[in-house]
Design a protein around this motif. Structure first.
Motif, short mmCIF file in Angstrom:
data_model
loop_
_atom_site.label_atom_id
_atom_site.label_comp_id
_atom_site.label_asym_id
_atom_site.label_seq_id
_atom_site.Cartn_x
_atom_site.Cartn_y
_atom_site.Cartn_z
N GLU A 24 6.75 30.55 13.31
CA GLU A 24 6.61 31.41 12.13
C GLU A 24 5.17 31.91 12.01
O GLU A 24 4.93 33.08 11.69
CB GLU A 24 7.00 30.64 10.87
N ALA A 25 4.18 31.04 12.27
CA ALA A 25 2.78 31.45 12.22
C ALA A 25 2.49 32.53 13.26
O ALA A 25 1.74 33.47 13.01
CB ALA A 25 1.86 30.25 12.43
N ALA A 26 3.11 32.40 14.43
CA ALA A 26 2.93 33.41 15.47
C ALA A 26 3.58 34.73 15.05
O ALA A 26 3.00 35.82 15.23
CB ALA A 26 3.53 32.92 16.78
N PRO B 229 14.04 22.90 6.93
CA PRO B 229 13.41 22.08 5.89
C PRO B 229 11.91 21.94 6.13
O PRO B 229 11.44 22.02 7.27
CB PRO B 229 14.11 20.73 6.04
N THR B 230 11.16 21.76 5.05
CA THR B 230 9.73 21.47 5.16
C THR B 230 9.57 19.95 5.17
O THR B 230 9.75 19.29 4.14
CB THR B 230 8.96 22.07 3.98
N LEU C 209 -2.13 23.06 -1.26
CA LEU C 209 -2.10 22.33 0.00
C LEU C 209 -2.04 23.34 1.13
O LEU C 209 -1.99 24.56 0.88
CB LEU C 209 -0.89 21.39 0.05
N ASN C 210 -2.05 22.86 2.35
CA ASN C 210 -1.93 23.73 3.52
C ASN C 210 -0.88 23.19 4.47
O ASN C 210 -1.15 22.85 5.62
CB ASN C 210 -3.28 23.87 4.22
N VAL C 211 0.36 23.11 3.97
CA VAL C 211 1.49 22.65 4.76
C VAL C 211 2.02 23.81 5.60
O VAL C 211 2.18 24.92 5.08
CB VAL C 211 2.60 22.10 3.84
N SER C 212 2.28 23.57 6.86
CA SER C 212 2.84 24.62 7.72
C SER C 212 4.24 24.98 7.24
O SER C 212 5.08 24.11 7.01
CB SER C 212 2.89 24.14 9.18
N ILE D 80 0.95 24.43 -11.56
CA ILE D 80 1.29 25.44 -10.55
C ILE D 80 1.05 24.83 -9.17
O ILE D 80 -0.04 24.32 -8.89
CB ILE D 80 0.47 26.72 -10.73
N ALA D 81 2.08 24.88 -8.33
CA ALA D 81 2.02 24.27 -7.00
C ALA D 81 2.11 25.35 -5.93
O ALA D 81 3.07 26.13 -5.91
CB ALA D 81 3.15 23.27 -6.84
N ASP D 82 1.13 25.40 -5.03
CA ASP D 82 1.09 26.36 -3.93
C ASP D 82 0.87 25.56 -2.66
O ASP D 82 -0.25 25.19 -2.31
CB ASP D 82 -0.06 27.35 -4.17
N PHE D 83 1.96 25.27 -1.94
CA PHE D 83 1.92 24.25 -0.89
C PHE D 83 1.64 24.77 0.51
O PHE D 83 1.12 24.05 1.34
CB PHE D 83 3.25 23.49 -0.86
N TYR D 84 2.02 26.02 0.81
CA TYR D 84 2.03 26.45 2.22
C TYR D 84 0.72 27.09 2.66
O TYR D 84 0.03 27.76 1.89
CB TYR D 84 3.19 27.42 2.45
N THR D 85 0.41 26.89 3.94
CA THR D 85 -0.77 27.50 4.53
C THR D 85 -0.52 28.99 4.77
O THR D 85 0.62 29.43 4.94
CB THR D 85 -1.14 26.81 5.86
N ARG D 86 -1.58 29.75 4.75
CA ARG D 86 -1.55 31.16 5.14
C ARG D 86 -2.98 31.58 5.47
O ARG D 86 -3.93 30.90 5.08
CB ARG D 86 -0.97 32.05 4.02
#
Length: 681
Positions: free
Chosen positions: A207-209, A458-459, A448-451, A413-419
């Motif tokens: 997904e990152a690619a 699922p994460t 956080l910075n979860v992929s 407020i929760a912002d978990f994913y990396t970008r």
């Protein structure tokens, strides 16, 4: 056509004064900053020109009420500059940095204002102040004195120049780091090279690619620390080396994102400023207004821990080297091998493979059944998602927090994913800070910075990511629960070397039996994590602590070394200085790199932890002693939670934190629980 009003110029009408993110545009920021700074300077001028004798009301309370427009725009802007940056925001941040530094100095170095504060301080015993107001007066006097309010006019001019330059340099450091971190992400052509990673991790790399236009490839994005969680699983040694080498290359490759010259200039200017303010070093300046009080106290504590940590790491290294030989390989253990062979030895010794835990750590279950569940059991609070409320990014989720009786506590407020637009690491911010004086509620955020895996997958979190979520939520609870009069004391506005204490305490609930049983369920079958695996996790609690403690202490001592430089000292080479600093404390083992090298040490060169990275282990003394108290007193109970909330979290910064600790614990903290936890006896 009518020009839309600027949403920052008045309090938000949304629930809990949530900033109206859907209405905020780039063109709103600079006018709001300009208006906010002008408004606050006018408010301060009104204070200093008041012909009446200074009172708490016409001086300190007036100061506490000032700058509300600036506060609204700054909290939103700087929260987004970390979690969802843009080219516009990055450019504006560099533009604003010296202006905001000058604005702060215009207030803190105002001689007439300082004279009013000093007058009140001299008469403090006769004013009949309540404890919070008395502490407010003490803090204003101390902070303004340390800021240089008593300097001569000429020295103040020099100080202003130093502060402006430093604000520009630290902003540039963070900008360079984010750009270099993105540029150095490791691109993998063949999925076979990702052997050892789970389906979710491979999906996240794909997904990152895809997001970078590299369809058919795989991208491993870097995390803020030197090490990377994938190093424990990747079986391909060459890929492990590429990943760690990329991580350690940040800020040293030359070109526009090189941070070496910034490190040298930042530390040199901080040393000059410290001397101007009457201190031998920046570390002495910083610690004078922390619970540590001096860099010698910090050095004494870290120095007690470093030799034992280094010995433990060397012992662990020998065991790992033996594992390399037993596997049939013939190479000397390198830094990129440590995590991989640690898992091999952990599995052989304790029959624990941390990758086996991922299926039991599905993000939503960890959040709802673990993090929120523990808070409900302890404090009686509940969390209700509010999809009708919009945050800064579609991935950021808003939850309303209520007490057991239904009364409002605030928003989370929760912002978990990396970008790519988010800086590395994990952190908590306050968007709105509670104050009964201003009538403001509390809104806190966790990043956080979860992929992020591909849609439909699922994460699944790593063991460390689960721990990080519990940790950051501890900060969030501190911000939500503090109930104070003055905004200066809201939430986590406490001494830097105390602020990590509540968050570290919250980590204990991750493996607490009732909590773990409630959330650690296999994402496919719903079965609980096997008890024997849980038991083995606990048995291996001090396993690899030599490495963990050494890499942390190396960073903390490196931070201290940079900031114990005197104004007349000359440092010309970052790598040489770093190597000498680590060798001096016996933490120069090539297989155990420092958690952060200087050129990507965001905590100390752009994150507000300058000369303060020791805070984590300093606070851990209190944390470990508190865990012992909870264990001795029945653990996860409302009575225990209510006591901790009322006597520590609820105090915010409105009193001496160590006095609050003594009120909670009944005595000062003992260091023995920390030594036991880290295997440093």
């Amino acid at each position: 056509m009518a020009v839309p009003s600027n949403p920052f110029l008045a309090p938000s009408t949304l629930p809990y004064q949530l900033p109206p993110f859907a209405e905020i545009r780039d063109e709103h920021y600079r006018p709001a900053f300009d208006a906010g700074m002008a408004e606050q300077l006018a408010e301060v001028a009104a204070i200093t020109q008041d012909p009446a004798d200074p009172t708490i009301e016409n001086t300190l309370v007036a100061l506490e009420r000032s700058g509300q427009v600036l506060t609204r725009v700054a909290t939103v802007f700087f929260s987004l500059s970390s979690s969802d940056s843009t080219d516009f925001g990055t450019a504006l941040e560099e533009e604003l940095a010296p202006l905001l530094a000058a604005h702060t100095d215009a207030i803190r170095l105002d001689q007439a204002l300082y004279a009013r504060i000093a007058d009140l301080y001299e008469r403090r015993d006769a004013l009949g102040l309540d404890p919070e107001t008395a502490y407010l007066l003490e803090r204003y006097y101390t902070e303004y004195t340390l800021a240089g309010a008593g300097l001569s006019d000429a020295d103040k001019d020099t100080l202003r120049e130093l502060n402006m330059r430093l604000s520009t340099l630290t902003t540039r450091f963070e900008k360079n780091l984010l750009a270099d971190t993105n540029d150095l992400a490791v691109v993998i052509d063949d999925v076979a090279e990702l052997d050892g990673l789970g389906d979710g991790e491979i999906s996240a790399a794909a997904e990152a690619a895809r997001e970078r236009g590299l369809t058919g490839k795989y991208v491993i994005t870097l995390v803020l620390p030197t090490s990377h969680p994938y190093l424990a699983s990747l079986s391909n040694r060459a890929v492990r080396e590429r990943l760690l080498t990329a991580s350690r290359s940040r800020g040293i490759r030359g070109g526009e994102h090189d941070n070496r010259d910034l490190v040298l200039e930042i530390t040199r200017l901080r040393a000059r400023r410290a001397r101007l303010l009457g201190f031998a070093s920046h570390a002495a300046y910083v610690t004078a207004d922390e619970t540590a009080k001096s860099p010698d106290a910090v050095a004494d504590m870290l120095g007690r821990l470093a030799p034992a940590a280094a010995r433990n790491a060397q012992s662990e290294q020998q065991a790992l080297q033996a594992a390399v030989r037993e596997s049939g390989a013939d190479f000397d253990l390198a830094a990129w091998d440590w995590a991989f062979y640690t898992e091999k030895v952990r599995q052989a010794t304790f029959d624990v493979d941390t990758s086996d835990m991922r299926p039991y750590f599905e993000l939503e279950r960890v959040l709802q059944g673990g993090v929120f569940y523990a808070a409900t059991r302890l404090y009686g609070v509940t969390f209700t998602e509010r999809p009708d409320l919009t945050a800064w990014n579609p991935e950021a989720r808003v939850f309303e927090v209520a007490d057991e009786d239904g009364s409002p506590v605030g928003l989370y407020i929760a912002d978990f994913y990396t970008r790519d637009s988010k800086r590395g690491g994990a952190w908590m911010n306050s968007l709105v800070s509670q104050s009964s004086l201003l009538g403001t509620p509390s809104i806190v955020t966790n990043n956080l910075n979860v992929s992020k895996p591909a849609a439909g997958s699922p994460t699944l979190l790593s063991f460390d990511e689960v721990n990080t979520l519990f940790h950051e939520f501890g900060h969030a609870l501190h911000g939500l629960f503090a109930r104070v009069t003055y905004p200066r004391f809201s939430g986590t506005n406490v001494y830097r070397d105390f602020v990590e204490f509540p968050s570290q305490v919250n980590e204990m609930w991750m493996l607490w039996p009732e909590v773990l049983e409630n959330y650690a369920r296999h994402y496919r079958t719903g079965e609980a994590m096997p008890q024997e695996l849980v038991d083995r996790i606990r048995e291996s609690a001090t396993f690899n602590e030599g490495f963990s403690t050494s890499e942390y202490l190396a960073a903390a001592l490196l931070d201290q070394a940079w900031h114990r430089i005197g104004a007349d000292d000359t440092v010309t080479d970052v790598a040489e200085f770093e190597a000498a600093a680590l060798a001096a404390v016996g933490l120069d083992n090539p297989a155990v790199p420092t958690r952060y090298s200087s050129t990507y040490f965001a905590h100390t060169f752009s994150g507000g932890y300058d000369a303060g990275y020791y805070s984590y282990i300093w606070s851990e003394v209190l944390d470990a002693d508190t865990v012992a108290w909870f264990t001795e007193n029945g653990g996860l109970t409302r009575a225990n939670g209510d006591r901790f909330r009322a006597r520590l979290l609820g105090v915010g910064g409105s009193g001496d934190p160590l006095a609050a600790y003594r009120d909670f614990r009944g005595r000062d903290a003992h260091i023995q629980p920390l030594l036991d936890r880290r295997g440093l006896n």
